[in-house]
Motif scaffolding. Structure first.
Motif, PDB file in Angstrom:
ATOM      1  N   GLY A 110       4.174  -1.087   5.077  1.00 22.38           N
ATOM      2  CA  GLY A 110       3.345  -1.117   5.867  1.00 22.38           C
ATOM      3  C   GLY A 110       2.331  -0.747   6.730  1.00 22.38           C
ATOM      4  O   GLY A 110       0.876  -0.833   7.070  1.00 22.38           O
ATOM      5  N   ALA A 111       1.851   0.862   5.179  1.00 17.30           N
ATOM      6  CA  ALA A 111       0.752   1.182   5.588  1.00 17.30           C
ATOM      7  C   ALA A 111      -0.474   0.993   5.648  1.00 17.30           C
ATOM      8  O   ALA A 111      -2.125   1.555   6.061  1.00 17.30           O
ATOM      9  CB  ALA A 111       0.982   2.924   5.456  1.00 17.30           C
ATOM     10  N   PHE A 112      -0.433   0.312   4.595  1.00 18.07           N
ATOM     11  CA  PHE A 112      -1.672  -0.369   3.506  1.00 18.07           C
ATOM     12  C   PHE A 112      -2.225  -1.393   4.496  1.00 18.07           C
ATOM     13  O   PHE A 112      -3.113  -1.578   4.905  1.00 18.07           O
ATOM     14  CB  PHE A 112      -0.977  -1.672   1.883  1.00 18.07           C
ATOM     15  N   ILE A 113      -0.640  -2.379   4.922  1.00 15.79           N
ATOM     16  CA  ILE A 113      -1.680  -3.733   6.116  1.00 15.79           C
ATOM     17  C   ILE A 113      -2.358  -2.586   7.514  1.00 15.79           C
ATOM     18  O   ILE A 113      -3.087  -3.726   8.151  1.00 15.79           O
ATOM     19  CB  ILE A 113      -0.066  -4.547   6.930  1.00 15.79           C
ATOM     20  N   THR A 114      -1.618  -1.314   7.343  1.00 18.16           N
ATOM     21  CA  THR A 114      -2.194  -1.101   8.948  1.00 18.16           C
ATOM     22  C   THR A 114      -3.660  -0.593   8.487  1.00 18.16           C
ATOM     23  O   THR A 114      -4.670  -0.742   9.233  1.00 18.16           O
ATOM     24  CB  THR A 114      -1.586   0.247   9.295  1.00 18.16           C
ATOM     25  N   GLN A 115      -4.052   0.101   7.437  1.00 17.03           N
ATOM     26  CA  GLN A 115      -4.923   0.937   6.978  1.00 17.03           C
ATOM     27  C   GLN A 115      -5.792  -0.713   7.251  1.00 17.03           C
ATOM     28  O   GLN A 115      -7.304  -0.208   6.991  1.00 17.03           O
ATOM     29  CB  GLN A 115      -5.224   1.423   5.339  1.00 17.03           C
ATOM     30  N   ILE A 116      -5.487  -1.399   6.680  1.00 17.12           N
ATOM     31  CA  ILE A 116      -6.409  -2.861   6.634  1.00 17.12           C
ATOM     32  C   ILE A 116      -6.681  -3.161   7.967  1.00 17.12           C
ATOM     33  O   ILE A 116      -7.725  -3.343   7.715  1.00 17.12           O
ATOM     34  CB  ILE A 116      -6.055  -4.006   5.471  1.00 17.12           C
ATOM     35  N   THR A 117      -5.291  -3.346   8.420  1.00 18.74           N
ATOM     36  CA  THR A 117      -6.241  -3.825  10.161  1.00 18.74           C
ATOM     37  C   THR A 117      -6.845  -2.953  11.137  1.00 18.74           C
ATOM     38  O   THR A 117      -8.178  -3.566  11.668  1.00 18.74           O
ATOM     39  CB  THR A 117      -5.250  -4.590  10.537  1.00 18.74           C
ATOM     40  N   ALA A 118      -5.872  -1.704  11.326  1.00 18.09           N
ATOM     41  CA  ALA A 118      -6.572  -1.186  12.307  1.00 18.09           C
ATOM     42  C   ALA A 118      -7.609   0.135  11.776  1.00 18.09           C
ATOM     43  O   ALA A 118      -8.508   0.859  13.388  1.00 18.09           O
ATOM     44  CB  ALA A 118      -5.356   0.237  12.798  1.00 18.09           C
ATOM     45  N   PHE A 119      -8.305  -0.305  11.093  1.00 18.46           N
ATOM     46  CA  PHE A 119      -8.810   1.506  10.116  1.00 18.46           C
ATOM     47  C   PHE A 119      -9.466   1.005   9.114  1.00 18.46           C
ATOM     48  O   PHE A 119     -10.523   1.308   8.672  1.00 18.46           O
ATOM     49  CB  PHE A 119      -7.654   2.802   9.152  1.00 18.46           C
ATOM     50  N   ASP A 120     -10.228  -0.231   9.005  1.00 21.55           N
ATOM     51  CA  ASP A 120     -11.282  -0.835   8.120  1.00 21.55           C
ATOM     52  C   ASP A 120     -10.892  -0.875   6.820  1.00 21.55           C
ATOM     53  O   ASP A 120     -11.913  -0.657   6.052  1.00 21.55           O
ATOM     54  CB  ASP A 120     -12.583  -0.503   8.827  1.00 21.55           C
ATOM     55  N   GLY A 121      -9.577  -0.177   6.546  1.00 24.51           N
ATOM     56  CA  GLY A 121      -9.632   0.315   4.572  1.00 24.51           C
ATOM     57  C   GLY A 121      -9.953   0.969   4.048  1.00 24.51           C
ATOM     58  O   GLY A 121      -9.817   1.403   3.363  1.00 24.51           O
ATOM     59  N   GLU A 122     -10.669   2.359   5.540  1.00 22.23           N
ATOM     60  CA  GLU A 122     -10.669   3.480   4.897  1.00 22.23           C
ATOM     61  C   GLU A 122     -10.036   4.327   3.984  1.00 22.23           C
ATOM     62  O   GLU A 122     -10.699   5.004   2.699  1.00 22.23           O
ATOM     63  CB  GLU A 122     -10.372   4.388   5.998  1.00 22.23           C
ATOM     64  N   TYR A 123      -8.732   3.746   3.936  1.00 21.12           N
ATOM     65  CA  TYR A 123      -8.037   4.738   2.964  1.00 21.12           C
ATOM     66  C   TYR A 123      -6.535   3.727   2.295  1.00 21.12           C
ATOM     67  O   TYR A 123      -5.440   4.364   2.478  1.00 21.12           O
ATOM     68  CB  TYR A 123      -7.102   5.637   3.641  1.00 21.12           C
ATOM     69  N   ALA A 124      -7.295   2.719   2.612  1.00 17.21           N
ATOM     70  CA  ALA A 124      -6.083   1.639   1.853  1.00 17.21           C
ATOM     71  C   ALA A 124      -5.916   2.018   0.525  1.00 17.21           C
ATOM     72  O   ALA A 124      -4.581   0.794   0.266  1.00 17.21           O
ATOM     73  CB  ALA A 124      -6.589  -0.114   1.855  1.00 17.21           C
ATOM     74  N   ALA A 125      -6.293   2.281  -0.489  1.00 18.10           N
ATOM     75  CA  ALA A 125      -5.968   2.660  -1.900  1.00 18.10           C
ATOM     76  C   ALA A 125      -4.512   3.665  -1.709  1.00 18.10           C
ATOM     77  O   ALA A 125      -3.889   3.364  -3.452  1.00 18.10           O
ATOM     78  CB  ALA A 125      -7.116   3.018  -2.595  1.00 18.10           C
ATOM     79  N   THR A 126      -4.414   4.366  -0.462  1.00 20.23           N
ATOM     80  CA  THR A 126      -3.511   5.506  -1.115  1.00 20.23           C
ATOM     81  C   THR A 126      -2.397   4.536  -1.389  1.00 20.23           C
ATOM     82  O   THR A 126      -1.160   4.840  -1.939  1.00 20.23           O
ATOM     83  CB  THR A 126      -3.314   6.428  -0.018  1.00 20.23           C
TER      84      THR A 126
END
Length: 156
Positions: A110-126
């Motif tokens: 869920g955090a990965f999907i949120t990072q991709i969709t809402a934060f432009d993938g800024e911290y998606a790797a974490t």
């Protein structure tokens, strides 16, 4: 049929005899693996409790800002923080470690999907990086959960 299984049986018994003759080599390896896995569980529990859940639960400004950006507000922030803290505690309890790791893995998806969709993938790797050790813990500790369930059924 017995002609094809006989060599396999001899090889299997020969390798188990060699392992017995080796003494503690197999045991030392598994003991080291158990210690390493337990250390990994402790490190992840500390990370989730202090670096991830605590800022949400004390309403640190960075956490508040992130959840306001999502439109989830303080209720979402406290809920995610409580789930992360519960997962961190679960990682420390052997009978719950597998379920906790699996639950935290779901949160990380869920955090990965949120990072991709809402934060432009800024911290998606974490969250993706955290999925690897969580999956390892869930897989290796899966028997602890099954053993607890068998023990509970026997006691009832």
């Amino acid at each position: 049929m017995s002609e094809t299984t006989a060599p396999v049986t001899r090889v299997a018994s020969a390798s188990s005899a060699a392992a017995s003759a080796a003494g503690t080599k197999g045991t030392a390896h598994s003991k080291g693996a158990r210690i390493s896995l337990r250390a990994l569980q402790i490190v992840l529990a500390l990370f989730y409790a202090f670096a991830s859940a605590l800022p949400k639960l004390i309403a640190h400004p960075s956490a508040v800002e992130s959840f306001d950006t999502l439109g989830w507000g303080s209720a979402g922030m406290y809920t995610i923080g409580a789930l992360e803290l519960a997962g961190a505690i679960g990682l420390l309890i052997p009978a719950l470690a597998s379920v906790a790791a699996l639950s935290l893995s779901a949160l990380m998806v869920g955090a990965f999907i949120t990072q991709i969709t809402a934060f432009d993938g800024e911290y998606a790797a974490t969250p993706l990086i955290l999925l690897v050790p969580l999956a390892l813990i869930a897989w290796v500790r899966r028997h602890d959960v099954a053993g607890s369930a068998r023990g509970a059924r026997r006691g009832a």
